[in-house]
Motif scaffolding. Structure first.
Motif, PDB file in Angstrom:
ATOM      1  N   ASP A  15      -0.180   6.890  -7.320  1.00 36.11           N
ATOM      2  CA  ASP A  15       0.339   5.538  -7.095  1.00 36.11           C
ATOM      3  C   ASP A  15       1.660   5.642  -6.325  1.00 36.11           C
ATOM      4  OD1 ASP A  15       1.832   6.703  -9.052  1.00 36.11           O
ATOM      5  OD2 ASP A  15       1.718   5.057 -10.488  1.00 36.11           O
ATOM      6  N   ARG A  16       2.293   4.533  -6.080  1.00 37.86           N
ATOM      7  CA  ARG A  16       3.608   4.435  -5.434  1.00 37.86           C
ATOM      8  C   ARG A  16       3.621   4.880  -3.969  1.00 37.86           C
ATOM      9  NH1 ARG A  16       7.651   7.400  -9.602  1.00 37.86           N
ATOM     10  NH2 ARG A  16       6.440   9.154  -8.807  1.00 37.86           N
ATOM     11  N   LEU A  17       2.477   5.232  -3.402  1.00 37.29           N
ATOM     12  CA  LEU A  17       2.460   5.702  -2.020  1.00 37.29           C
ATOM     13  C   LEU A  17       2.227   4.541  -1.066  1.00 37.29           C
ATOM     14  CD1 LEU A  17       0.321   8.959  -2.344  1.00 37.29           C
ATOM     15  CD2 LEU A  17       2.806   8.741  -2.300  1.00 37.29           C
ATOM     16  N   ALA A  18       2.738   4.676   0.148  1.00 40.01           N
ATOM     17  CA  ALA A  18       2.471   3.689   1.187  1.00 40.01           C
ATOM     18  C   ALA A  18       0.987   3.709   1.534  1.00 40.01           C
ATOM     19  CB  ALA A  18       3.308   3.985   2.419  1.00 40.01           C
ATOM     20  N   ALA A  19       0.471   2.569   1.956  1.00 35.00           N
ATOM     21  CA  ALA A  19      -0.953   2.458   2.279  1.00 35.00           C
ATOM     22  C   ALA A  19      -1.370   3.474   3.335  1.00 35.00           C
ATOM     23  CB  ALA A  19      -1.274   1.039   2.738  1.00 35.00           C
ATOM     24  N   ALA A  20      -0.461   3.781   4.258  1.00 31.75           N
ATOM     25  CA  ALA A  20      -0.787   4.724   5.331  1.00 31.75           C
ATOM     26  C   ALA A  20      -0.982   6.145   4.819  1.00 31.75           C
ATOM     27  CB  ALA A  20       0.314   4.715   6.386  1.00 31.75           C
ATOM     28  N   ALA A  27       8.707  15.407  -3.531  1.00 32.70           N
ATOM     29  CA  ALA A  27       9.379  14.329  -2.799  1.00 32.70           C
ATOM     30  C   ALA A  27       8.355  13.322  -2.283  1.00 32.70           C
ATOM     31  CB  ALA A  27      10.187  14.909  -1.648  1.00 32.70           C
ATOM     32  N   PHE A  28       7.192  13.817  -1.867  1.00 30.99           N
ATOM     33  CA  PHE A  28       6.151  12.933  -1.337  1.00 30.99           C
ATOM     34  C   PHE A  28       5.530  12.074  -2.428  1.00 30.99           C
ATOM     35  CE2 PHE A  28       1.512  12.451  -0.791  1.00 30.99           C
ATOM     36  CZ  PHE A  28       1.482  11.635   0.333  1.00 30.99           C
ATOM     37  N   PRO A  68      11.554   9.453 -10.972  1.00 29.15           N
ATOM     38  CA  PRO A  68      10.746  10.472 -11.648  1.00 29.15           C
ATOM     39  C   PRO A  68       9.554  10.900 -10.793  1.00 29.15           C
ATOM     40  CG  PRO A  68      10.377   8.315 -12.633  1.00 29.15           C
ATOM     41  CD  PRO A  68      11.524   8.158 -11.678  1.00 29.15           C
ATOM     42  N   ILE A  69       9.208  12.155 -10.901  1.00 29.00           N
ATOM     43  CA  ILE A  69       8.072  12.680 -10.134  1.00 29.00           C
ATOM     44  C   ILE A  69       6.764  12.158 -10.687  1.00 29.00           C
ATOM     45  CG2 ILE A  69       6.838  14.774  -9.461  1.00 29.00           C
ATOM     46  CD1 ILE A  69       9.501  16.276  -9.649  1.00 29.00           C
ATOM     47  N   TYR A  70       6.627  12.148 -12.003  1.00 30.50           N
ATOM     48  CA  TYR A  70       5.337  11.903 -12.643  1.00 30.50           C
ATOM     49  C   TYR A  70       5.200  10.463 -13.122  1.00 30.50           C
ATOM     50  CZ  TYR A  70       5.199  17.019 -12.863  1.00 30.50           C
ATOM     51  OH  TYR A  70       5.203  18.362 -12.550  1.00 30.50           O
ATOM     52  N   THR A  71       3.992   9.960 -13.006  1.00 32.84           N
ATOM     53  CA  THR A  71       3.595   8.713 -13.642  1.00 32.84           C
ATOM     54  C   THR A  71       2.267   8.964 -14.350  1.00 32.84           C
ATOM     55  OG1 THR A  71       2.276   7.890 -11.785  1.00 32.84           O
ATOM     56  CG2 THR A  71       4.650   7.415 -11.733  1.00 32.84           C
ATOM     57  N   THR A  72       1.835   8.043 -15.167  1.00 29.60           N
ATOM     58  CA  THR A  72       0.541   8.228 -15.830  1.00 29.60           C
ATOM     59  C   THR A  72      -0.586   8.267 -14.814  1.00 29.60           C
ATOM     60  OG1 THR A  72       0.430   5.832 -16.181  1.00 29.60           O
ATOM     61  CG2 THR A  72       1.291   7.171 -17.991  1.00 29.60           C
TER      62      THR A  72
END
Length: 393
Positions: free
Chosen positions: A36-41, A57-58, A69-73
């Protein structure tokens, strides 16, 4: 031809009669997983990483700060798999992030990996059921230059029944079945790691069960770097984990090893990969061992790339000798490194490219045919000592 007018010595460069073949890389992995949290591209497209810092970082997403934070569920399974890859010796990987709920059908993300020639290991950490496993193996079988790392089922009904661990009926058939199953290797059980989302008093458990594929891919890369792709990636410790999701012993492995389920077992408290078979095991014949499958992929790809100079050259005995010299030199180096079995190079391999393999009809068709035979070393999977007591005379 240069012109010579003054007496003297002239030193000139000339092309070699045979061009050296360099071995291709075998340890670049590709991971498919939810994020999650990534740009659509960035979703659904492979991105290359050479260390954990780049990936972390990505995966934080667009607009992240140093405290994000790096991690999400949502991204935890993928992120921990990539962490395990680098922690166990991996150096380069591609990651295809997909939207939540997309692990049921991997065809689209797998298609994005087809043009990337340096990939030799493919995994979709946490993918369960037979359908996704077959998609991964179909992808590798089609391209013939990579092998899939598969995860056994997380909570099988039985931990000693192959069908339960595979997620359905184990691969069957015989010699007439397309051998796509030798392009996959499955590992069991899952691993226990510290949960990065754990907080004291919170809802998250302190330890988390994660699929083994990311960690195992790193072990493959580590063995490739330290020993070579011909060495079976087994009897190797798993770095960066606390324990196994469940204990496994020799009695349980007895029923799992022949059909090609590679077990991770605790030896003295250190979890160790203790299997090196392709999925299907004994039914895969010469390719029942993982290192044989991966080494043959390595040979084919290296020879393919290293002999491109042959295309459109005059199809004459001189060209045949250049081919023999280039391929023989490459295979000699493999024999010297211990990848091929034989007391002498003649015992270990042969390369035949002559008038017999290239008659007039073949030359008229614009083809040059070379026959190559290799004796690939097999792992000492069953080490047997026979001991007897002798009384002194």
């Amino acid at each position: 031809m240069a012109n010579y007018f003054a007496p003297g010595v002239y030193v000139e460069e000339v092309p070699p009669l045979a061009r050296p073949i360099a071995g291709v890389g075998t340890s670049t992995a590709a991971f498919i997983g939810e994020a999650d949290r990534l740009a659509a591209a960035d979703v659904g497209k492979p991105k290359k990483f050479t260390n954990w810092s780049e990936f972390s970082a990505f995966i934080k997403g667009a607009g992240a700060t140093p405290t994000t934070p790096i991690y999400t569920t949502a991204n935890r399974t993928l992120a921990l798999a990539v962490f395990g890859f680098f922690a166990n010796g991996g150096t380069t990987c591609y990651v295809v992030p997909i939207a939540a709920g997309g692990m049921g059908n991997l065809q689209a993300p797998l298609d994005t990996l087809k043009p990337i020639d340096d990939i030799s290991i493919v995994a979709a950490p946490g993918a369960q059921g037979t359908a996704t496993k077959v998609q991964l193996m179909d992808h590798c079988f089609e391209l013939q230059d990579r092998v899939a790392v598969l995860d056994g089922e997380k909570s099988p009904a039985s931990d000693s029944t192959p069908d339960d661990i595979y997620g359905g009926p184990m691969p069957g058939g015989g010699p007439t079945t397309p051998d796509k199953f030798s392009f996959g290797a499955i590992y069991f059980p899952w691993l226990k790691v510290f949960n990065p989302l754990y907080t004291e008093g919170g809802a998250e458990p302190e330890l988390l069960d994660v699929p083994p594929s990311g960690y195992v891919a790193g072990i493959w890369a580590r063995v490739d770097a330290t020993r070579g792709v011909f060495k079976a990636p087994a009897n190797e410790g798993v770095v960066g984990i606390v324990d196994l999701e469940r204990p496994m012993d020799k009695n349980k492995q007895i029923s799992l090893n022949p059909p090609g389920i590679n077990v991770i077992r605790p030896f003295g408290g250190s979890p160790t990969v203790y299997g090196a078979r392709t999925l299907g095991g004994d039914r895969n014949g010469e390719y029942r061992y993982l290192n044989v499958r991966r080494f043959m992929n390595f040979l084919k790809e290296s020879i393919d790339q290293g002999t491109q100079f042959v295309v459109f050259e005059p199809n004459t005995p001189a060209l045949w000798q250049r081919i023999i010299r280039s391929v023989s030199d490459f295979l000699y180096n493999q024999w010297r490194d211990g990848a091929l079995f034989g007391a002498t190079p003649k015992d270990a391999f042969f390369v035949k490219c002559d008038a017999e393999t290239n008659p007039a009809s073949t030359r008229e068709a614009g083809q040059v045919i070379t026959e190559i035979g290799v004796a690939v070393t097999k792992p000492a999977e069953f080490v047997i000592f026979r001991i007897q007591q002798n009384t002194g005379a």
